[in-house]
Scaffold this active site. Sequence first.
Site, PDB file in Angstrom:
ATOM      1  N   ALA A 143       0.966 -97.603 -26.169  1.00 50.84           N
ATOM      2  CA  ALA A 143       0.703 -97.793 -24.736  1.00 50.84           C
ATOM      3  C   ALA A 143       1.232 -99.139 -24.266  1.00 50.84           C
ATOM      4  O   ALA A 143       0.640 -99.813 -23.423  1.00 50.84           O
ATOM      5  CB  ALA A 143      -0.790 -97.674 -24.462  1.00 50.84           C
ATOM      6  N   HIS A 157       3.509-102.178 -33.933  1.00 52.91           N
ATOM      7  CA  HIS A 157       4.369-101.470 -32.963  1.00 52.91           C
ATOM      8  C   HIS A 157       5.817-101.599 -33.417  1.00 52.91           C
ATOM      9  O   HIS A 157       6.673-102.105 -32.707  1.00 52.91           O
ATOM     10  CB  HIS A 157       4.146-102.009 -31.551  1.00 52.91           C
ATOM     11  CG  HIS A 157       2.803-101.643 -30.988  1.00 52.91           C
ATOM     12  ND1 HIS A 157       2.505-100.376 -30.545  1.00 52.91           N
ATOM     13  CD2 HIS A 157       1.667-102.360 -30.835  1.00 52.91           C
ATOM     14  CE1 HIS A 157       1.247-100.330 -30.128  1.00 52.91           C
ATOM     15  NE2 HIS A 157       0.705-101.524 -30.303  1.00 52.91           N
ATOM     16  N   ASN A 168      -1.427 -96.978 -37.223  1.00 53.21           N
ATOM     17  CA  ASN A 168      -1.065 -96.633 -35.841  1.00 53.21           C
ATOM     18  C   ASN A 168       0.036 -97.558 -35.326  1.00 53.21           C
ATOM     19  O   ASN A 168      -0.018 -98.771 -35.513  1.00 53.21           O
ATOM     20  CB  ASN A 168      -2.297 -96.730 -34.924  1.00 53.21           C
ATOM     21  CG  ASN A 168      -3.307 -95.651 -35.233  1.00 53.21           C
ATOM     22  OD1 ASN A 168      -3.131 -94.495 -34.861  1.00 53.21           O
ATOM     23  ND2 ASN A 168      -4.364 -96.009 -35.944  1.00 53.21           N
ATOM     24  N   ASP A 220      -9.816-102.209 -30.499  1.00 55.25           N
ATOM     25  CA  ASP A 220      -8.674-101.929 -29.618  1.00 55.25           C
ATOM     26  C   ASP A 220      -9.179-101.262 -28.341  1.00 55.25           C
ATOM     27  O   ASP A 220      -8.502-100.437 -27.730  1.00 55.25           O
ATOM     28  CB  ASP A 220      -7.634-101.044 -30.321  1.00 55.25           C
ATOM     29  CG  ASP A 220      -6.274-101.022 -29.631  1.00 55.25           C
ATOM     30  OD1 ASP A 220      -6.026-101.907 -28.787  1.00 55.25           O
ATOM     31  OD2 ASP A 220      -5.471-100.121 -29.915  1.00 55.25           O
TER      32      ASP A 220
END
Length: 382
Positions: free
Chosen positions: A139, A194, A218, A273
Amino acid sequence: MKTFIFADKFFLKSAVKGPGYLEISDGKFGDFYSELPDQEANVIDQSGKWIAPGLVDTHIHGFVNHDVMDNDAEGIKAMSEGLLSCGVTSFLPTTLTSSKERLRDVAETVGNVHKDVTGAKIQGIYFEGPFFTEEHKGAQNPSYFGDPDLDTFHEWQEASGGIIKKIALAPERQGVKEFVQQVTSEGVVVSLGHSNATLDEAQVAVEAGASVFVHAYNGMRGLNHREPGMVGALLTLHDVFSELICDGHHVHPQAAEVLMEKAGHDHVALITDCMMAGGMPDGNYMLGEFPVVVKEGTARLESGNLAGSILKLKEAIKNVVDWGLATPEQAVMMATYVPAVSCKIDDVCGSIAKDRDADFIVLNPDMTLEATYLDGVERYHA
């Protein structure tokens, strides 16, 4: 008159002790005693309960309908107050990828307000981005992605008043090694995430000083038998910490178990998070610039991808015990001492220590939260 907390168990830094008495004096922790040393003292009776350090959330974007990226001092204060209901007494307000100017403004706002909050204490800022890569953007808005730049970081740090404690980046960006070496020499923790980096690329960043992996599994290249990738890196490299979201949606309990077994509970930091919908009913919200739908325990972008969480840290410690992944002692450690150490804020939070602020929680034996104390004063009761 002295005050003592009586409880069945105390999760101290060195061991779990109890039953016994913990001294509280002028909002600070004193000594622990097996027997009450002063019969005239005021005793707060928590019989049948457990006393643990206040929880430390080192990766949290928002709560109770406020987001750090709103750049609103009153919203930050509301987050601080709301987090007491989660057992959190210290946190790092966490940014999202955005424009250089917006990030500078947010850093300045948090820097100006961080000593004025009256709930959970702000122990610094976590910059999640913007030096990421698109393959695992999550996101985060890729239009703001770029290579790490020291001058830009120093602008943000100056605007914050020097309280940026951690910054996340993707190891495969240009100039990472030099950037990591410099900012870590300045006392800033570098985390990796990320990212579509290879094991070798991650290792270069760790050798340069990076020491945390952003929300393990993730937003990163997964484990492959020919290219271990980022997941392979966090499972095999030494002296690194991994953030972990234990809401049952982001990471399967068995995957969480693999990480805890391989890295050790003392190198896994439970985080939330959490985004602005934490503590709010299901519905439509924003995460930074993106619309998010919250329902069935998850926050998702229109694409269906997970967008942060609505997890409360008190739920994470209960989950890992209920799933059989950790003892209560290990669960508490992963949400207090480990995150504090991983962000180099363990000198002010994360453990019960003499002369430190008496920030602690009262737990029931089933790991549910009974109460939150700040500076020795009860501020939340379930």
